[in-house]
Scaffold this motif. Structure first.
Motif, PDB file in Angstrom:
ATOM      1  N   UNK A   6      27.185 -22.559  21.022  1.00 15.01           N
ATOM      2  CA  UNK A   6      26.111 -21.646  20.635  1.00 15.01           C
ATOM      3  C   UNK A   6      25.040 -21.656  21.725  1.00 15.01           C
ATOM      4  N   UNK A  10      23.248 -18.412  23.484  1.00 15.05           N
ATOM      5  CA  UNK A  10      21.797 -18.196  23.540  1.00 15.05           C
ATOM      6  C   UNK A  10      21.355 -18.038  25.000  1.00 15.05           C
ATOM      7  N   UNK A 204      25.672   0.998  29.015  1.00 12.00           N
ATOM      8  CA  UNK A 204      26.133   0.619  27.678  1.00 12.00           C
ATOM      9  C   UNK A 204      27.624   0.298  27.670  1.00 12.00           C
ATOM     10  N   UNK A 457      47.809 -18.403  10.521  1.00 14.40           N
ATOM     11  CA  UNK A 457      46.781 -17.931  11.466  1.00 14.40           C
ATOM     12  C   UNK A 457      47.344 -17.928  12.883  1.00 14.40           C
ATOM     13  N   UNK A 487      34.998   6.029  16.898  1.00 17.88           N
ATOM     14  CA  UNK A 487      34.058   4.915  17.033  1.00 17.88           C
ATOM     15  C   UNK A 487      34.012   3.994  15.804  1.00 17.88           C
ATOM     16  N   UNK A 491      34.720   0.068  16.126  1.00 19.49           N
ATOM     17  CA  UNK A 491      33.699  -0.920  15.769  1.00 19.49           C
ATOM     18  C   UNK A 491      34.250  -1.880  14.710  1.00 19.49           C
ATOM     19  N   UNK A 495      34.596  -5.841  14.961  1.00 17.03           N
ATOM     20  CA  UNK A 495      33.885  -6.666  13.982  1.00 17.03           C
ATOM     21  C   UNK A 495      34.867  -7.617  13.294  1.00 17.03           C
ATOM     22  N   UNK A 499      34.777 -11.615  13.067  1.00 19.64           N
ATOM     23  CA  UNK A 499      34.896 -12.367  11.809  1.00 19.64           C
ATOM     24  C   UNK A 499      36.049 -13.371  11.915  1.00 19.64           C
ATOM     25  N   UNK A 502      34.862 -16.290  13.867  1.00 26.08           N
ATOM     26  CA  UNK A 502      33.935 -17.137  13.101  1.00 26.08           C
ATOM     27  C   UNK A 502      34.679 -17.924  12.018  1.00 26.08           C
ATOM     28  N   UNK A 503      35.550 -17.246  11.288  1.00 31.75           N
ATOM     29  CA  UNK A 503      36.211 -17.912  10.155  1.00 31.75           C
ATOM     30  C   UNK A 503      37.345 -18.832  10.598  1.00 31.75           C
ATOM     31  N   UNK A 504      38.175 -18.339  11.498  1.00 29.84           N
ATOM     32  CA  UNK A 504      39.395 -19.082  11.824  1.00 29.84           C
ATOM     33  C   UNK A 504      39.300 -19.913  13.099  1.00 29.84           C
ATOM     34  N   UNK A 505      38.166 -19.840  13.766  1.00 30.40           N
ATOM     35  CA  UNK A 505      38.019 -20.617  14.989  1.00 30.40           C
ATOM     36  C   UNK A 505      37.991 -22.109  14.692  1.00 30.40           C
ATOM     37  N   UNK A 507      36.201 -24.950  15.525  1.00 30.08           N
ATOM     38  CA  UNK A 507      34.984 -25.435  16.176  1.00 30.08           C
ATOM     39  C   UNK A 507      34.115 -26.130  15.138  1.00 30.08           C
TER      40      UNK A 507
END
Lengths: 521, 367
Positions: A6, A10, A204, A457, A487, A491, A495, A499, A502-505, A507
């Motif tokens: 993290x 940052x 962009x 997974x 689009x 997206x 996304x 997810x 975040x969920x399956x990582x 860490x």
């Protein structure tokens, strides 16, 4: 600071804001400050290493470049009043002046790398304890990568292929550019010099592409590589032979692919977000049909470096050409290729040693070398074979070749996993005498530290990874192709990828495999 | 230079798209976070206790701060019913002294209690590493820290509590974004996670975690000699800070040792607390010395062989302590205050209902 922490996100977020918000003139200074901040997060004790390389690289490059300019000016001035021999003698004297400082720089820097690899870490990597007990600093962050990048620049200036940069801080940025500091890719000065120092305006699409690539790198590293690492740790146990060893090699292929290419995706994505395009380090390596092709697609920047700065200089050097002539007289066509064999051998030895001063890395290098040399020597036979049998040119045969290469490369790569080379060969031969198929269904798979959910997974992740590679076969990235879909769908896909990470990582608390494998080199 | 209207509209459209995307994504991630965070509503309730303070903060004369030796041994409802004393417990499982200190600091932001009661067993833990494995420690820390509202004391408490593994990994970020800590709970998601996604039940009665079972004390607990009985410097550092903090707020700090038979409370430890209390002019009560006066019967008043009291024991202890609070510390009886009476009436009813329900459940499980 790990790319997947993290803290790094940052750090990177703040950098992107500053990079695009501050005046364009100082963008490269922001990058230099960020690169040194990143480096110092690894520890203040390593600063001397990178400063030494930067200073010596800068000084010797400027010195050689000045000599080249002086030489050109002198020769231009005395063009009419110098004989050919005099010009040759003058050039030689200038070359000798260059060579002394060039060799001194190369020897000093590679000497440091040699020392660090040999003395600052346990060669068996069973612990972080150094060989010399009082030198407990560990391996300086990214030393193998920035060293090769810097020395590549020095060699290019020596050869007159690149002009020296006069601003020491710009050289400092080239040496320390943080995205590639940890595990490459190893860039050439020519590839980066314009990009690093020219203004980059916020675009962009470029930023979105960069962020998408970072996310994809996170997925490969955290969801796949770090998850399967648990099973690899178990399968390394001495009781696992035969089919278990075979599984280990396949699992390790998945891990190192996810880990290394994931790390490179993050590095390239970080660069892309900042408007800097770094060279690709992988081009779908597991779709190669033979080992030589694999090495043209895997860790490309290191192999290019080895080819440019070791293989070619050796094979076309004066002594080698003389040797080729002599051996040709004795052994005919085969003798003529002797410099290529010697060049290949030394290049692969160098590549092995680059990974570490361990016997298993040297064995790994030699195995690759032997297979590639044999393949090249047998190339005419293959051509005849393909010409004779039409089925050998079908898609099915291509698939067979890809699988064959995958299995063969897995078996070679598995040397990485065993500090004891004898243990590696014992398990390798167990494939012949003890191919215990039953481990596939007797419950062994469920005792490797992975649950059924983990396998699901992993399988889903590997399938996604395969599909992304497959759909990039025309060398147009999937990200570019996704631009064609609406689009909201695009997206949603990204996304969902976020997810999934975040969920399956793998860490956070309770997970150990967090550092990148190539960080240790 | 003026921006052309078309470009301006495009720019506005782009900003809107980005803003909507970010808001939607953040909303979904927050929802996911809520779903993944453990709810502590059924088996292990200790993780839900700290957050129950906030709706009950504001008018408590007594605050108990410590671990299970207070949240299972003292009943604020008894203190109210018998003496009209308003009190609450800020305790969680394996709560450490620095966590207690920062809870105390936070408490003063919400109210000005007349008395703070601190159980000194926490002095035995000088560092996070003293309390079991790293993963165990981290799990206990989360029970205390996740429930706190964001404030400087919470941040300080996190930094004081983090294990080495946490510092090396996500650091404070997994507290800021708990989804990073609980992301792998996706495989354990149950109906409870959906049921309590938006609101939770109250598991305590003003911080008291009720136990109605009876499991009498058996053999004596062995007294294993220690190499060093002196409490650690870090523990004393936080105790000093507690003393200072209470003095600054004009609150009386009362040190107690709850009547729990295990972990063993050594005489040498007791002496150190006696000395410390005398030195700092504090009241120190070791309830282990007053078992008979309190009337605790180890055959009926404990649910786990003397480690903690059950509700019957807790009511006896609270009645005994209430007298001290009332007579010696002269805490006011609020039973004539109509506002407080109405509030506490509700609490007493909840308590009585909970007791009845648990007793029924206990009876049926015994049968």
């Amino acid at each position: 600071m790990s790319f997947t922490s993290i803290g790094f996100l940052v750090f990177f977020g703040i950098l992107v804001i500053l990079y695009y918000a501050l005046p364009k003139k100082i963008q490269w200074i922001v990058l230099l400050a960020a690169s040194y901040a990143f480096y110092l997060f690894g520890g203040l004790k390593y600063l001397a290493f990178i400063l030494f390389t930067t200073v010596t690289t800068y000084l010797v490059a400027v010195y050689m470049d000045n000599n080249h300019k002086k030489q050109s000016a002198y020769l231009k001035e005395h063009k009419a009043d110098m004989t050919k021999e005099e010009k040759k003698a003058y050039k030689h004297s200038m070359k000798v002046r260059d060579r002394i400082w060039f060799l001194a720089t190369i020897i000093a820097n590679f000497g440091i790398l040699f020392f660090c690899k040999a003395c600052l870490v346990d060669p068996l990597r069973s612990s972080s304890a150094p060989v010399i007990s009082f030198l407990s600093v560990g391996l300086p962050l990214g030393i193998s990568f920035y060293m090769f990048q810097s020395m590549g620049y020095v060699i290019d200036v020596y050869r007159g292929k690149a002009e020296a940069e006069r601003n020491p801080f710009k050289v400092a940025l080239f040496v320390s550019f943080f995205p590639q500091l940890v595990q490459g890719p190893i860039s050439k000065w020519e590839q980066l010099k314009d990009q690093l120092f020219t203004p980059h305006y916020f675009d962009r699409k470029t930023v979105a592409f960069g962020l998408q690539r970072i996310l994809w790198g996170f997925f490969k590293k955290l969801v796949i590589a770090d998850r399967i690492a648990v099973a690899i740790g178990t399968l390394k146990g001495t009781e696992y032979t035969g089919m278990s060893f075979f599984l280990l090699t396949a699992f390790y292929a998945v891990q190192i692919y996810g880990d290394f290419t994931g790390g490179i995706d993050i590095a390239i994505g970080v660069g892309e977000t900042l408007g800097i395009k770094m060279p690709e380090n992988f081009i779908r390596p597991f779709f190669s049909k033979n080992i030589a092709e694999y090495w043209r697609r895997w860790h490309i920047s290191l192999n290019e470096w080895m080819k440019s700065y070791i293989f070619y200089p050796i094979t076309v050097s004066g002594p080698m050409l003389k040797l080729a002539l002599k051996s040709r007289a004795k052994f005919g066509k085969f003798g003529m290729r002797l410099p290529v064999y010697i060049g290949s051998l030394l290049t692969w030895l160098g590549t092995g040693v680059w990974h570490g001063f361990n016997l298993h890395f040297i064995v790994w290098g030699l195995l690759n070398c032997v297979i590639i040399v044999i393949s090249e020597e047998l190339a005419p036979c293959y051509e005849k074979f393909h010409a004779k049998y039409a089925w050998s040119n079908t898609r099915a045969y291509n698939v067979f070749q890809i699988i064959r290469m995958f299995v063969l490369m897995n078996l070679i790569r598995a040397t990485d996993l065993f500090n004891d080379v004898g243990d590696y060969f014992r398990r390798l031969f167990s494939l012949v005498w003890n191919f215990n198929w039953h481990v596939l269904w007797d419950g062994t798979l469920m005792e490797l530290g992975l649950s059924a959910a983990d396998y699901i997974i992993l399988i889903a992740g590997i399938v996604i990874m395969f599909l992304v590679s497959f759909f990039s076969r025309d060398e147009v990235s999937v990200r570019v192709k996704l631009q064609r879909i609406p689009r909201p769908v695009r997206y949603t896909l990204f996304f969902l990828l976020l997810v999934a990470v975040i969920l399956f990582g793998s860490y956070g608390i309770g997970y150990d495999a967090s550092s990148f494998i190539y960080n240790q080199f | 230079m003026r921006i052309k209207p078309k470009r301006k509209t495009e720019k506005r459209k782009l900003i809107t798209v980005i803003a909507v995307t970010v808001i939607v994504c953040a909303g979904i991630l927050l929802l996911l976070q809520g779903l993944l965070m453990p709810k502590f509503m059924t088996d292990i309730k200790e993780g839900a206790m700290i957050q129950e303070y906030y709706p009950n903060a504001g008018n408590n004369d007594v605050i108990f701060i410590s671990d299970c030796e207070v949240y299972e041994n003292f009943s604020p409802i008894t203190l109210w019913e018998d003496y009209g004393i308003t009190s609450i417990i800020r305790g969680s499982s394996q709560q450490l002294i620095w966590q207690s200190y920062y809870l105390m600091e936070e408490t003063f932001k919400y109210e000005a209690p007349k008395v703070i009661v601190f159980n000194v067993l926490e002095m035995k833990y000088n560092q996070p590493s003293d309390t079991g494995s790293s993963s165990q420690r981290e799990a206990y820390n989360r029970m205390t820290l996740d429930g706190m509202k964001w404030s400087l004391p919470k941040i300080n408490s996190i930094y004081a509590s983090m294990t080495e593994e946490e510092k090396e990994k996500d650091g404070i970020w997994s507290y800021v974004f708990p989804i990073l800590r609980y992301h792998d709970r996706w495989s354990e998601i149950s109906a409870e996670d959906f049921k309590y996604l938006f609101s939770r039940d109250t598991v305590t009665d003003n911080g008291y975690l009720m136990q109605v079972g009876v499991n009498p004390v058996g053999d004596d607990y062995p007294v294993i000699p220690l190499a060093d009985y002196k409490f650690g410097e870090n523990a004393y550092y936080y105790l000093d800070k507690m003393v200072e903090l209470c003095a600054d707020h004009g609150t009386e700090l009362v040190l107690i040792k709850a009547p729990s038979l295990s972990p063993i409370w050594y005489d040498q430890w007791d002496q150190q607390m006696e000395d410390y209390a005398a030195e700092h002019g504090l009241r120190y009560i070791n309830f282990l010395d007053k078992i008979d006066e309190i009337g605790i019967d180890w055959n009926t008043d404990t649910y786990d062989q003397g480690l903690h009291l059950n509700v019957y024991g807790a009511e006896k202890l609270s009645a005994y302590f209430g007298k001290i609070l009332s007579d010696d510390l002269r805490l006011e009886d609020h039973r004539n205050d109509p506002e407080l009476s109405a509030l506490w009436k509700e609490k007493c009813e909840t308590y009585a209902n909970r007791k009845e329900t648990l007793e029924k459940e206990n009876m049926s499980s015994v049968k």
